[in-house]
Design a protein around this motif. Sequence first.
Motif, PDB file in Angstrom:
ATOM      1  N   UNK A 189    -107.366   6.693  29.099  1.00  0.00           N
ATOM      2  CA  UNK A 189    -106.999   8.157  28.714  1.00  0.00           C
ATOM      3  C   UNK A 189    -108.038   8.902  29.125  1.00  0.00           C
ATOM      4  N   UNK A 190    -107.641  10.022  29.552  1.00  0.00           N
ATOM      5  CA  UNK A 190    -108.393  11.103  30.118  1.00  0.00           C
ATOM      6  C   UNK A 190    -109.106  12.044  29.011  1.00  0.00           C
ATOM      7  N   UNK A 191    -108.190  12.126  27.946  1.00  0.00           N
ATOM      8  CA  UNK A 191    -108.748  13.176  26.836  1.00  0.00           C
ATOM      9  C   UNK A 191    -107.773  12.624  25.580  1.00  0.00           C
ATOM     10  N   UNK A 218     -98.442  15.098  24.504  1.00  0.00           N
ATOM     11  CA  UNK A 218     -98.814  15.440  25.836  1.00  0.00           C
ATOM     12  C   UNK A 218     -99.913  14.378  26.061  1.00  0.00           C
ATOM     13  N   UNK A 219     -99.865  13.454  26.961  1.00  0.00           N
ATOM     14  CA  UNK A 219    -100.820  12.401  27.221  1.00  0.00           C
ATOM     15  C   UNK A 219    -101.538  12.448  28.719  1.00  0.00           C
ATOM     16  N   UNK A 220    -102.570  12.592  28.896  1.00  0.00           N
ATOM     17  CA  UNK A 220    -103.497  12.642  30.189  1.00  0.00           C
ATOM     18  C   UNK A 220    -104.252  11.439  30.610  1.00  0.00           C
ATOM     19  N   UNK A 221    -103.691  10.710  31.688  1.00  0.00           N
ATOM     20  CA  UNK A 221    -104.454   9.512  32.058  1.00  0.00           C
ATOM     21  C   UNK A 221    -105.224   9.356  33.431  1.00  0.00           C
ATOM     22  N   UNK A 222    -105.806   8.699  33.655  1.00  0.00           N
ATOM     23  CA  UNK A 222    -106.570   8.473  34.823  1.00  0.00           C
ATOM     24  C   UNK A 222    -106.550   6.751  35.257  1.00  0.00           C
ATOM     25  N   UNK A 223    -106.145   6.634  36.658  1.00  0.00           N
ATOM     26  CA  UNK A 223    -106.417   5.309  37.189  1.00  0.00           C
ATOM     27  C   UNK A 223    -107.265   5.088  38.065  1.00  0.00           C
ATOM     28  N   UNK A 224    -108.469   4.493  38.074  1.00  0.00           N
ATOM     29  CA  UNK A 224    -109.460   4.244  38.972  1.00  0.00           C
ATOM     30  C   UNK A 224    -109.092   2.662  39.296  1.00  0.00           C
ATOM     31  N   UNK A 238    -108.966  -1.514  48.878  1.00  0.00           N
ATOM     32  CA  UNK A 238    -108.748  -0.029  48.734  1.00  0.00           C
ATOM     33  C   UNK A 238    -110.076   0.658  48.132  1.00  0.00           C
ATOM     34  N   UNK A 239    -110.300   1.887  48.316  1.00  0.00           N
ATOM     35  CA  UNK A 239    -111.167   2.876  47.609  1.00  0.00           C
ATOM     36  C   UNK A 239    -110.982   2.815  46.380  1.00  0.00           C
ATOM     37  N   UNK A 240    -112.020   3.056  45.487  1.00  0.00           N
ATOM     38  CA  UNK A 240    -111.548   3.269  43.891  1.00  0.00           C
ATOM     39  C   UNK A 240    -110.713   4.484  43.519  1.00  0.00           C
ATOM     40  N   UNK A 241    -110.565   5.671  44.551  1.00  0.00           N
ATOM     41  CA  UNK A 241    -109.967   6.569  44.124  1.00  0.00           C
ATOM     42  C   UNK A 241    -108.301   6.032  44.196  1.00  0.00           C
ATOM     43  N   UNK A 242    -107.959   5.233  44.888  1.00  0.00           N
ATOM     44  CA  UNK A 242    -106.588   4.512  45.132  1.00  0.00           C
ATOM     45  C   UNK A 242    -106.141   4.040  43.903  1.00  0.00           C
ATOM     46  N   UNK A 243    -106.130   4.459  42.570  1.00  0.00           N
ATOM     47  CA  UNK A 243    -105.728   3.824  41.467  1.00  0.00           C
ATOM     48  C   UNK A 243    -104.038   3.564  41.528  1.00  0.00           C
ATOM     49  N   UNK A 244    -103.534   4.342  42.279  1.00  0.00           N
ATOM     50  CA  UNK A 244    -102.100   4.262  42.283  1.00  0.00           C
ATOM     51  C   UNK A 244    -101.766   3.162  43.109  1.00  0.00           C
ATOM     52  N   UNK A 245    -102.436   2.468  43.776  1.00  0.00           N
ATOM     53  CA  UNK A 245    -101.905   1.334  44.710  1.00  0.00           C
ATOM     54  C   UNK A 245    -102.710   0.067  43.998  1.00  0.00           C
ATOM     55  N   UNK A 246    -103.893   0.504  43.329  1.00  0.00           N
ATOM     56  CA  UNK A 246    -104.323  -0.677  42.408  1.00  0.00           C
ATOM     57  C   UNK A 246    -103.469  -1.353  41.351  1.00  0.00           C
ATOM     58  N   UNK A 247    -102.885  -0.210  40.779  1.00  0.00           N
ATOM     59  CA  UNK A 247    -101.906  -0.640  39.501  1.00  0.00           C
ATOM     60  C   UNK A 247    -100.828  -1.270  39.917  1.00  0.00           C
TER      61      UNK A 247
END
Length: 319
Positions: free
Chosen positions: A240-242, A269-275, A281-290
Amino acid sequence: MNDRVKVAIIGSGNIGTDLMIKVMRNSQHLKMGAMVGIDPASDGLARAQRFGVATTAGGIDGLIGLDVFADIDIAFDATSAGAHRRHNEVLQAHGVQVIDLTPAAIGPYVIPAINLEAENAANMNMVTCGGQATIPIVAAVSRVAKVHYAEIVASIASKSAGPGTRANIDEFTETTRAAIEQLGGATRGKAIIVLNPAEPPLVMRDTVFVLSDLTDQEKIEKSIARMVNTVQSYVPGYRLKQRVQFDVVSRDSPLNVPGLGPLSGLKTSVFLEVEGAAHYLPSYAGNLDIMTSAALACGDMMARRRIAAGIARGGMEAM
């Protein structure tokens, strides 16, 4: 000693290569059998060869021609929705169980945190990266209250969107929307994907808006927290981002939802972050990692079932 089931990965691009590394490092019951691509110069094929994995640049036909194909029980398809349809037909004809990382949606939608234990189809569809990240949250709200509408916005780094993702934007939105309704429990769903060109690239961010019956906010917050913990068990960078936000929508000022009309209730309202885990892959590519993490969880479950039943085309290997 653990029994291992041999798998093939079709697609030697970023997703396929990251998945191969996850299979080799993290899998409990899978063993790499073959890496399949169509570009002889791809880094994925080169890495597989260095790891001692059988490779072919001949696509699905090349896979069938490999000696190891007789031992392959499960195949991951990390290509495109269009290519997957033929791949699935060929693999099904040979009795190979398929895990689909494209938005083709031939088999049932599978999100490990929601329904992995309940599905064991010949073709298992992993929905989309946005779906894997956000639909568990919709399902968490559905456990507490009736969800009338759910909208998700998946924002990913433009650099993490390869040609397969870009060619399947329409399939992404439609497959995710359908899964929001089928797995998330929403009467109506909507999905949006944003390719963010920011430099340096940002990690995957997801926003989930849910309109449900008016209910206890604390119960929803606790249900979401439990779901986040479940997803984190196979995607450590999911968070969760917040804090979850709530707004009461009164009957005097309802929201007009297309197809459903004016609705009141509770807006969550839910705000998420996926690292990403940065295996390949680079760590910012959470979309591929998940996606690769969810597919690995699915593959391990398939393998456990095969091991328990003593079913393997080429015999299981002991490690």
